[in-house]
Design an enzyme around this catalytic site. Structure first.
Site, PDB file in Angstrom:
ATOM      1  N   CYS A   1       9.703   3.833  -4.828  1.00 44.96           N
ATOM      2  CA  CYS A   1       9.616   2.456  -4.113  1.00 44.96           C
ATOM      3  C   CYS A   1       7.905   2.075  -4.490  1.00 44.96           C
ATOM      4  O   CYS A   1       7.345   2.766  -4.573  1.00 44.96           O
ATOM      5  CB  CYS A   1      10.050   2.571  -2.780  1.00 44.96           C
ATOM      6  SG  CYS A   1      10.037   0.977  -1.997  1.00 44.96           S
TER       7      CYS A   1
ATOM      8  N   ASP B   1       6.433   0.694  -2.137  1.00 43.82           N
ATOM      9  CA  ASP B   1       5.989   0.807  -0.643  1.00 43.82           C
ATOM     10  C   ASP B   1       4.640   1.557  -0.717  1.00 43.82           C
ATOM     11  O   ASP B   1       4.290   2.617  -1.415  1.00 43.82           O
ATOM     12  CB  ASP B   1       6.846   1.655   0.322  1.00 43.82           C
ATOM     13  CG  ASP B   1       6.414   1.516   1.693  1.00 43.82           C
ATOM     14  OD1 ASP B   1       5.486   1.714   2.131  1.00 43.82           O
ATOM     15  OD2 ASP B   1       7.424   0.918   2.514  1.00 43.82           O
TER      16      ASP B   1
ATOM     17  N   CYS C   1      12.514   2.486   4.316  1.00 47.76           N
ATOM     18  CA  CYS C   1      12.129   1.649   3.312  1.00 47.76           C
ATOM     19  C   CYS C   1      12.904   0.188   3.546  1.00 47.76           C
ATOM     20  O   CYS C   1      13.759  -0.267   4.043  1.00 47.76           O
ATOM     21  CB  CYS C   1      13.178   2.200   2.156  1.00 47.76           C
ATOM     22  SG  CYS C   1      13.035   1.155   0.596  1.00 47.76           S
TER      23      CYS C   1
END
Ligand code: ZN
Length: 223
Positions: A39, A41, A101
């Site tokens: 991800c 992130d 997430c």
């Protein structure tokens, strides 16, 4: 920006000098060990959690560590995967989700991205995950539901990976392994999908072999 500029100065004046040999070697080419799909992130740092160096990981990042099926998007994912497998000869692909997430939260709460049309469209590549959750995890809610969504999504994206010709050919030739991981931000733990036990287990304990065909229900309670 100041923090970034200061960081570059720090890198050049300390770290680079200490590892000059490594960078000189890397200037001649790359031979990464794995394609690491995770991800976007900011809390997920693939090199940090695997303690790897520049040159070790070929990294593909996007919201929700999503792998659109081959040809579904005229974007960078197809090219990155093809290059990693067919040009660089990478033998291991990791799909790594993570706790908390935001993309997976949005998948469960589509209303939250009503004003983010690009995000909503992108999450359609995880529609199989959403459907698996709504049809099989009806009893769950809150953090438990989110965590299982994150894990199921890793398995769904691994299935999507198989639609990529370079991946399919590598798997058929027995020269490629697929790995499903989930990184837990709050503990630093990494869990790997263990096809033998059909569940996610601490990565050091889990089998490192290829993830076989879908075996997902009851696969995800171990974290
Ligand atoms: Zn995320």
């Amino acid at each position: 920006m100041e923090k970034l500029i200061r960081g570059i100065h720090e890198f050049q004046s300390h770290l680079f000098c200490a590892q000059r040999e490594l960078f000189e070697r890397l200037a001649h080419g790359q031979h990464p060990d794995a394609l690491f799909i995770t991800c976007s992130d900011s809390r997920v740092n693939p090199n940090l959690i695997t303690q790897t160096q520049p040159g070790d990981l070929f990294i593909l990042r996007n919201a929700g560590n999503i792998v659109p099926p081959y040809g579904a998007v005229k974007g960078g994912e197809d090219a990155t995967i093809e290059y990693a497998v067919a040009a660089l000869g990478i033998r291991d692909i990791v799909v790594c989700g993570h706790s908390g997430c935001g993309a997976m939260k949005a998948l469960l709460e589509p209303e939250s991205v009503r004003r983010l049309p690009a995000v909503a469209a992108w999450l359609q590549h995880a529609e199989a995950t959403r459907r698996i959750m709504s049809e099989n995890y009806g009893e769950e809610a809150g953090d438990a539901l989110l965590l299982d969504t994150i894990k199921e999504n890793v398995l769904v994206q691994i299935e999507n990976l198989r639609t990529h010709p370079a991946v399919a050919a590598g798997l058929a030739a027995g020269r490629l392994n697929l790995h499903g991981w989930v990184y837990q931000i709050e503990t630093g733990e990494v869990f790997a999908y263990d096809p033998n036990h059909r569940q996610f287990r601490p990565v050091v304990e889990a089998a490192q072999g290829e993830v076989p065909a879908p075996q997902r229900l009851a696969a995800t309670r171990a974290i």
